[in-house]
Design an enzyme around this catalytic site. Structure first.
Site, mmCIF file in Angstrom:
data_model
loop_
_atom_site.group_PDB
_atom_site.id
_atom_site.type_symbol
_atom_site.label_atom_id
_atom_site.label_comp_id
_atom_site.label_asym_id
_atom_site.label_seq_id
_atom_site.Cartn_x
_atom_site.Cartn_y
_atom_site.Cartn_z
ATOM 1 N N ARG A 7 -9.143 -2.883 -2.963
ATOM 2 C CA ARG A 7 -9.920 -1.837 -3.661
ATOM 3 C C ARG A 7 -11.248 -2.383 -4.160
ATOM 4 O O ARG A 7 -11.764 -1.976 -5.202
ATOM 5 C CB ARG A 7 -9.106 -1.236 -4.809
ATOM 6 C CG ARG A 7 -7.858 -0.589 -4.293
ATOM 7 C CD ARG A 7 -7.127 0.318 -5.248
ATOM 8 N NE ARG A 7 -5.855 0.604 -4.603
ATOM 9 C CZ ARG A 7 -4.687 0.115 -5.018
ATOM 10 N NH1 ARG A 7 -4.627 -0.627 -6.124
ATOM 11 N NH2 ARG A 7 -3.587 0.370 -4.348
ATOM 12 N N ARG A 41 1.509 9.279 0.397
ATOM 13 C CA ARG A 41 1.577 9.010 1.844
ATOM 14 C C ARG A 41 3.008 9.102 2.339
ATOM 15 O O ARG A 41 3.300 9.833 3.256
ATOM 16 C CB ARG A 41 0.980 7.625 2.125
ATOM 17 C CG ARG A 41 1.137 7.168 3.545
ATOM 18 C CD ARG A 41 0.182 6.062 3.896
ATOM 19 N NE ARG A 41 -1.179 6.453 3.686
ATOM 20 C CZ ARG A 41 -2.144 5.631 3.231
ATOM 21 N NH1 ARG A 41 -1.865 4.379 2.953
ATOM 22 N NH2 ARG A 41 -3.373 6.069 3.067
ATOM 23 N N TYR A 42 3.894 8.317 1.741
ATOM 24 C CA TYR A 42 5.311 8.384 2.129
ATOM 25 C C TYR A 42 5.923 9.543 1.354
ATOM 26 O O TYR A 42 5.556 9.776 0.196
ATOM 27 C CB TYR A 42 6.019 7.085 1.743
ATOM 28 C CG TYR A 42 5.317 5.836 2.235
ATOM 29 C CD1 TYR A 42 5.519 5.372 3.528
ATOM 30 C CD2 TYR A 42 4.461 5.132 1.409
ATOM 31 C CE1 TYR A 42 4.877 4.235 3.978
ATOM 32 C CE2 TYR A 42 3.803 3.991 1.853
ATOM 33 C CZ TYR A 42 4.014 3.542 3.138
ATOM 34 O OH TYR A 42 3.377 2.423 3.571
ATOM 35 N N LYS A 73 2.881 0.557 5.577
ATOM 36 C CA LYS A 73 3.310 -0.852 5.651
ATOM 37 C C LYS A 73 4.410 -1.029 6.696
ATOM 38 O O LYS A 73 5.354 -0.244 6.740
ATOM 39 C CB LYS A 73 3.862 -1.296 4.297
ATOM 40 C CG LYS A 73 2.811 -1.517 3.246
ATOM 41 C CD LYS A 73 3.415 -2.311 2.087
ATOM 42 C CE LYS A 73 2.391 -2.575 1.001
ATOM 43 N NZ LYS A 73 1.991 -1.365 0.283
ATOM 44 N N CYS A 85 -10.305 -10.136 -7.979
ATOM 45 C CA CYS A 85 -9.995 -10.973 -6.824
ATOM 46 C C CYS A 85 -10.987 -10.631 -5.718
ATOM 47 O O CYS A 85 -11.193 -9.456 -5.410
ATOM 48 C CB CYS A 85 -8.569 -10.691 -6.359
ATOM 49 S SG CYS A 85 -7.399 -10.706 -7.736
ATOM 50 N N ASP A 127 -5.787 -7.186 4.131
ATOM 51 C CA ASP A 127 -6.257 -5.921 4.697
ATOM 52 C C ASP A 127 -7.661 -6.068 5.283
ATOM 53 O O ASP A 127 -8.402 -6.987 4.941
ATOM 54 C CB ASP A 127 -6.276 -4.841 3.598
ATOM 55 C CG ASP A 127 -4.869 -4.464 3.162
ATOM 56 O OD1 ASP A 127 -3.970 -4.482 4.020
ATOM 57 O OD2 ASP A 127 -4.684 -4.176 1.964
ATOM 58 N N ARG A 130 7.389 8.699 -2.303
ATOM 59 C CA ARG A 130 6.707 7.761 -3.204
ATOM 60 C C ARG A 130 5.263 8.160 -3.421
ATOM 61 O O ARG A 130 4.633 8.691 -2.495
ATOM 62 C CB ARG A 130 6.631 6.370 -2.536
ATOM 63 C CG ARG A 130 7.822 5.521 -2.714
ATOM 64 C CD ARG A 130 7.841 4.448 -1.638
ATOM 65 N NE ARG A 130 8.396 4.960 -0.409
ATOM 66 C CZ ARG A 130 8.381 4.309 0.763
ATOM 67 N NH1 ARG A 130 7.832 3.132 0.855
ATOM 68 N NH2 ARG A 130 8.916 4.860 1.827
ATOM 69 N N ASP A 156 -0.302 -3.763 6.331
ATOM 70 C CA ASP A 156 -0.555 -2.389 5.906
ATOM 71 C C ASP A 156 -1.538 -1.838 6.934
ATOM 72 O O ASP A 156 -2.694 -2.300 6.996
ATOM 73 C CB ASP A 156 -1.145 -2.366 4.485
ATOM 74 C CG ASP A 156 -0.705 -1.136 3.728
ATOM 75 O OD1 ASP A 156 -0.377 -0.139 4.391
ATOM 76 O OD2 ASP A 156 -0.703 -1.165 2.482
ATOM 77 N N CYS A 175 -9.013 -5.064 -14.546
ATOM 78 C CA CYS A 175 -8.176 -6.181 -14.073
ATOM 79 C C CYS A 175 -8.542 -7.400 -14.909
ATOM 80 O O CYS A 175 -9.662 -7.507 -15.411
ATOM 81 C CB CYS A 175 -8.449 -6.510 -12.614
ATOM 82 S SG CYS A 175 -8.094 -5.166 -11.486
ATOM 83 N N CYS A 188 -9.849 -8.306 -2.793
ATOM 84 C CA CYS A 188 -9.134 -7.081 -3.190
ATOM 85 C C CYS A 188 -9.348 -5.931 -2.201
ATOM 86 O O CYS A 188 -10.469 -5.650 -1.780
ATOM 87 C CB CYS A 188 -9.615 -6.642 -4.570
ATOM 88 S SG CYS A 188 -8.782 -5.160 -5.147
#
Ligand code: SF4
Length: 367
Positions: free
Chosen positions: A120, A98-99, A322, A115, A278, A102, A315, A111, A118
């Protein structure tokens, strides 16, 4: 011998293999028999490893709510399954570019806990193993784009890869000359500290400069084992920063975050981001309003040293990236003076420099 000392004598793979994956296995919690929870975990899988489960039992709601399913996940129709449009900006599988300088590279499908908030959530627990071909295609993409200087490894959690595999991935990325830094996003040091072994640290040390963003949400996550794991990482020269998600009813209180951020500093972890949750479908019950985040940030500024204050970030949904959300301290600004409100809402005036003749040998002359 008590259950906790049993856990600490096991290696991380054994601990992980005894994770609970259904609400009924956590019968100690009164909600465990809610019939709707089976439907929740069918849609959004559950994993709580025995170490973190025992912390949830002993330390209570703020930890339990992060990992224990809730029927509200089914009722929430707001938001998106992929709120940050990571899949749209993905030129090759598992990589988001995206950037310009990076990339985000999702190298693991595992994981140590899942969570409930999350971002994702659409993938966590459903992902197949990330194959060698996927990693190789990602590495080829990075190598073909000299503008990429910074690679963020995430997942899943990269620290749940076997040492040899992580070493291989890090070596492949390190061999690309234009990549300057590698970052790892992980929740492992806080939720399965036993994974931070001497062998793991030996692997990581080979790939400096390495930065690690460690995910912590509440001071109750910090135990002696967590401190030991973070000490090991810091001693190996890895630069540690933290990411915290602002979660309603869990940590949306400056007194809780004050304690968390101070404790992180004592573990040589610089508080880096406080993230607005998010707009992920199924997580609406965790989201706080922006005003409350701004209020918390303003109060934190007055309470703790700047070193302990992270950026409050949003974000932007749809892939906007962000952006920091900053409380406005400026009341007025003109060529003569600036009027600023401090953290106690008192007004102070600061004069602007008196305009003089243009400086000789200014930067512009030199350039
Ligand atoms: S550890 Fe990170 S990627 Fe895994 S479930 Fe938690 S927030 Fe999501």
């Amino acid at each position: 011998m008590d259950k906790d000392s049993d856990i600490h004598r096991q290696d991380w793979k054994t601990i992980l293999s005894h994770s609970i994956q259904s609400p009924q296995e956590a019968a100690v919690f009164k909600e465990a028999h809610d019939p709707r929870l089976s439907e929740v975990v069918k849609r959004y899988p559950m994993r709580i490893n025995p170490y973190f489960l025992s912390l949830c039992e002993s330390r209570g709601e703020p930890l339990k709510r992060q990992v224990f399913p809730d029927a509200a996940e089914l009722d929430d129709e707001s938001g998106w399954t992929d709120p940050l449009a990571e899949d749209r900006d993905s030129p090759v599988s598992h990589l988001t570019h995206r950037y310009p300088d990076r990339v985000l590279f999702l190298v693991s499908n595992q994981c140590a806990v899942y969570c409930r908030y999350c971002t994702r959530k659409r993938k966590i627990g459903h992902w197949p193993h990330v194959k060698d071909e996927v990693i190789e295609a990602g590495v080829r993409y990075i190598a073909a784009h000299p503008e990429i200087k910074d690679v963020l490894l995430s997942g899943g959690d990269p620290l749940l890869l076997e040492d040899e595999r992580l070493d291989w991935i890090l070596s492949e990325i390190r061999s690309i000359r234009h990549v300057e830094i590698i970052r790892i996003g992980t929740r492992v040091p806080g939720v399965l500290p036993h994974r931070v072994t001497r062998e793991l640290v030996r692997v990581l040390k080979r790939h400096h400069p390495l930065f690690m963003n460690v995910h912590f949400n509440h001071p109750d996550e910090i135990t002696d084992e967590v401190r030991r794991a973070c000490r090991r990482l810091a001693d190996s020269g890895i630069s540690l920063g933290s990411q915290t998600v602002l979660l309603r009813g869990i940590n949306d209180d400056e007194r809780i975050l004050d304690v968390l951020f101070r404790q992180l500093l004592t573990m040589r972890i610089r508080p880096y981001y406080l993230l607005q949750a998010d707009l992920t479908r199924g997580t609406g019950h965790f989201r706080t309003c922006i005003e409350s985040g701004m209020r918390i940030m303003k109060r934190l500024r007055g309470r703790i040293s700047g070193l302990a204050v992270p950026y409050y970030m949003i974000d932007l949904p749809g892939g906007g990236g962000k952006v920091p959300l900053l409380p406005s301290y400026i009341e007025s600004l003109d060529p003569v003076q600036i009027v600023v409100k401090n953290f106690q809402d008192r007004l102070y005036t600061c004069p602007q420099p008196v305009p003089g003749p243009p400086e000789e040998n200014s930067q512009n002359d030199v350039l």
